[in-house]
Scaffold this active site. Structure first.
Site, PDB file in Angstrom:
ATOM      1  N   THR A 339       2.801  -0.023  -1.712  1.00  0.00           N
ATOM      2  CA  THR A 339       2.416  -1.125  -1.334  1.00  0.00           C
ATOM      3  C   THR A 339       2.357  -2.195  -2.549  1.00  0.00           C
ATOM      4  O   THR A 339       1.420  -1.749  -3.340  1.00  0.00           O
ATOM      5  CB  THR A 339       1.431  -0.989  -0.575  1.00  0.00           C
ATOM      6  N   ASP A 343       5.347  -7.241  -4.903  1.00  0.00           N
ATOM      7  CA  ASP A 343       4.443  -8.197  -5.489  1.00  0.00           C
ATOM      8  C   ASP A 343       4.094  -8.203  -6.741  1.00  0.00           C
ATOM      9  O   ASP A 343       4.116  -9.115  -7.671  1.00  0.00           O
ATOM     10  CB  ASP A 343       2.987  -8.230  -4.956  1.00  0.00           C
TER      11      ASP A 343
HETATM   12  P1  ATP Z   1       6.710  -3.301  -1.532  1.00  0.00           P
HETATM   13  O1  ATP Z   1       7.360  -4.140  -0.162  1.00  0.00           O
HETATM   14  O2  ATP Z   1       6.261  -2.132  -1.076  1.00  0.00           O
HETATM   15  O3  ATP Z   1       5.600  -4.310  -1.854  1.00  0.00           O
HETATM   16  P2  ATP Z   1       9.406  -3.971  -2.238  1.00  0.00           P
HETATM   17  O4  ATP Z   1      10.212  -3.061  -1.224  1.00  0.00           O
HETATM   18  O5  ATP Z   1       9.338  -5.276  -2.200  1.00  0.00           O
HETATM   19  O6  ATP Z   1       7.978  -3.383  -2.296  1.00  0.00           O
HETATM   20  P3  ATP Z   1      10.687  -2.423  -4.443  1.00  0.00           P
HETATM   21  O7  ATP Z   1      11.932  -2.734  -4.267  1.00  0.00           O
HETATM   22  O8  ATP Z   1      10.348  -1.215  -3.681  1.00  0.00           O
HETATM   23  O9  ATP Z   1       9.934  -3.561  -3.805  1.00  0.00           O
HETATM   24  O10 ATP Z   1      10.078  -2.273  -5.720  1.00  0.00           O
HETATM   25  C1  ATP Z   1       9.956  -3.419  -6.528  1.00  0.00           C
HETATM   26  C2  ATP Z   1       9.942  -2.923  -8.033  1.00  0.00           C
HETATM   27  O11 ATP Z   1       8.907  -2.171  -8.319  1.00  0.00           O
HETATM   28  C3  ATP Z   1      11.303  -2.109  -8.383  1.00  0.00           C
HETATM   29  O12 ATP Z   1      12.416  -2.763  -8.531  1.00  0.00           O
HETATM   30  C4  ATP Z   1      10.823  -1.097  -9.527  1.00  0.00           C
HETATM   31  O13 ATP Z   1      10.918  -2.062 -10.780  1.00  0.00           O
HETATM   32  C5  ATP Z   1       9.401  -1.068  -9.174  1.00  0.00           C
HETATM   33  N1  ATP Z   1       9.181   0.248  -8.489  1.00  0.00           N
HETATM   34  C6  ATP Z   1       9.132   0.412  -7.031  1.00  0.00           C
HETATM   35  N2  ATP Z   1       8.926   1.737  -6.835  1.00  0.00           N
HETATM   36  C7  ATP Z   1       8.831   2.435  -8.012  1.00  0.00           C
HETATM   37  C8  ATP Z   1       8.647   3.698  -8.246  1.00  0.00           C
HETATM   38  N3  ATP Z   1       8.624   4.647  -7.479  1.00  0.00           N
HETATM   39  N4  ATP Z   1       8.607   4.100  -9.691  1.00  0.00           N
HETATM   40  C9  ATP Z   1       8.831   3.102 -10.645  1.00  0.00           C
HETATM   41  N5  ATP Z   1       9.001   1.692 -10.348  1.00  0.00           N
HETATM   42  C10 ATP Z   1       9.032   1.440  -9.184  1.00  0.00           C
HETATM   43  O1  RIB Z   2       3.533  -6.694  -0.106  1.00  0.00           O
HETATM   44  C1  RIB Z   2       2.628  -6.127   0.194  1.00  0.00           C
HETATM   45  C2  RIB Z   2       1.772  -6.898   1.067  1.00  0.00           C
HETATM   46  O2  RIB Z   2       2.382  -7.208   2.499  1.00  0.00           O
HETATM   47  C3  RIB Z   2       0.405  -6.394   1.612  1.00  0.00           C
HETATM   48  O3  RIB Z   2      -0.551  -6.867   0.723  1.00  0.00           O
HETATM   49  C4  RIB Z   2       0.113  -7.129   3.078  1.00  0.00           C
HETATM   50  O4  RIB Z   2      -0.794  -7.843   3.264  1.00  0.00           O
HETATM   51  C5  RIB Z   2       1.501  -7.671   3.221  1.00  0.00           C
HETATM   52  O5  RIB Z   2       1.447  -9.072   3.112  1.00  0.00           O
END
Ligand code: ATP
Ligand code: RIB
Length: 401
Positions: A339, A343
């Site tokens: 999570t 960000d």
């Molecule tokens: P979330 O919605 O959970 O905040 P997201 O889906 O917006 O995340 P992701 O594409 O999952 O974003 O991840 C953003 C970046 O974080 C990836 O491009 C990578 O650099 C890093 N990252 C995410 N997961 C991993 C992991 N399991 N190991 C290492 N780096 C990771």
């Molecule tokens: O990207 C993670 C965030 O998405 C959480 O902190 C939650 O508040 C949602 O906005």
């Protein structure tokens, strides 16, 4: 000079320099120190500054119940006097306009099926919201940050204020809605792999007004980068990106969570950073591998942004800059809670860019930063710059096109 004119002028100087001195102002306006002190006390009463020995400093962290018409008038007059303000842009300044949420996080052995009740192993409340998380990440990545958000007038507002006050975020403005509650997010984190499921109630995040965004113009003026997401109301996001774009600032949109509003915002965006799901929505294409991610990036860049960065979780991030593609691999990590990975990436990326890194160096920095963030519990639990440097130096990454 009329009192009002002098007081407006003092506010302009305060915004320009961050602080003012009684002696200096008395000389400048050819008036007594008592008069200046009474001006400063008056502006202090409006919540614009804090008195300090011999003068006053700009109040950088404020919780504002209602923007009084008086403050609004002063800020409008500043807008018109902006031509008088010398170019104060400095490197490493990021303005973030976005959300604050209270996250209610449940650690579950696996995600529940529809209709199923599962026993959670742990639950905790924590600060969150994409805007606040990204502001914290950018601050920890050593940018100067000003964060603007709106919360409710409920038991969570003090929590929001205390979180930001005790954080490294340099400056923030929190408005309060009389009617809508502080935003919140209910999050399941699966202990199987650290993946998450989230439902958010955006509440007061959806009520930023035109005059509140007008007030943020000063911070956009000072910034190298404006970073926005889609957890706030469209009008506010649109107004900020239009202003930043017209003033030649780099505009970064993290289009999360996906909304069709993006079509109106995207023409004002330089860099867009969707994750895989968001990239699929925006491009209308399924992403199954790097080849299809490249096609999706092509489609997205046709909508306007010069740079498209599709984050692909543990697969890394695909960067499209004009016609060239680079895959920035993810750093190896022991993920316990993903999570806020996006960000962490967005906040760190914006900071690195504002601090003068090249596009690809900023992506590598952000990738290392995010890999450390997924090793920690909580969306707002961000690593330090030193930890990121250590990870960058211990893993030499290769890029392939
Ligand atoms: P979330 O919605 O959970 O905040 P997201 O889906 O917006 O995340 P992701 O594409 O999952 O974003 O991840 C953003 C970046 O974080 C990836 O491009 C990578 O650099 C890093 N990252 C995410 N997961 C991993 C992991 N399991 N190991 C290492 N780096 C990771
Ligand atoms: O990207 C993670 C965030 O998405 C959480 O902190 C939650 O508040 C949602 O906005």
């Amino acid at each position: 000079m009329f009192i009002k004119e002098r007081r407006d002028e003092i506010v302009v100087i305060l915004f320009e320099q961050g602080k003012v001195e009684v002696n200096e102002l008395a000389k400048r306006f050819s008036t007594s120190r008592e008069t200046i002190r009474s001006d400063l006390n008056y502006l202090n009463g409006l919540g614009l500054l804090e008195r300090c020995y011999g003068g006053a400093v700009l109040k950088k962290r404020s919780l504002i119940n209602n923007l009084s018409s008086e403050i609004e008038n002063i800020l409008n007059s500043i807008k018109y006097k902006k031509s008088k303000i010398k170019d104060n842009s400095m490197s490493g300044y990021v303005c973030i306009i976005g959300s604050f949420n209270v996250d209610i996080v449940c650690s579950v052995p696996r995600f529940p099926n529809p209709g199923e009740t599962l026993i959670a192993n742990r639950t905790h409340f924590g600060p969150g919201g994409k805007g606040a998380n990204q502001a914290l990440a950018a601050s920890k990545a050593l940018a100067q940050v000003h964060f603007v958000a709106k919360i409710g007038k409920d038991k969570f507002s003090e929590f929001a204020y205390n979180h930001l006050t005790s954080s490294l975020v340099d400056g923030f403005t929190l408005y309060q809605s009389d009617t809508l509650p502080t935003g919140n997010a209910v999050i399941y984190v699966s202990e199987e792999n650290g993946e998450n499921m989230i439902a958010i109630d955006r509440g007061a995040n959806m009520a930023l007004t035109e005059s509140e965004i007008n007030q943020a113009y000063h911070h956009i003026d000072l910034s190298n980068v404006l970073l926005v997401q889609l957890e706030s109301n469209l009008d506010a996001i649109l107004q900020s990106v239009k202003y930043a774009s017209a003033n030649k600032k780099r505009v970064i949109l993290n289009p999360a969570p996906y909304s069709e509003d993006i079509e109106q915002i995207i023409p004002y965006v330089n860099i867009i950073t969707p994750n895989k799901t968001e990239a699929e929505f925006i491009s209308g294409m399924k992403i199954t591998d790097i080849k299809s991610a490249k096609l999706a990036a092509d489609k997205i860049s046709m909508k306007g942004p010069e740079v498209v960065i599709i984050t692909l979780g543990s697969e890394g991030a695909l960067v499209k800059n004009n016609n060239s593609f680079t895959l920035i691999p993810a750093f190896p990590a022991l993920a316990v809670d993903t999570t806020g990975a996006g960000d962490a990436f967005n906040g760190a990326f914006s900071a690195a860019l504002a601090n003068g890194d090249s596009l690809l160096d900023a992506c590598r920095y952000a990738s290392a930063f995010a890999s450390l963030a997924v090793e920690r519990e909580g969306a707002s639990n961000m690593p330090t710059h030193e930890q990121v440097l250590a990870r960058l130096s211990t893993h030499a990454l290769s890029n392939y096109n």
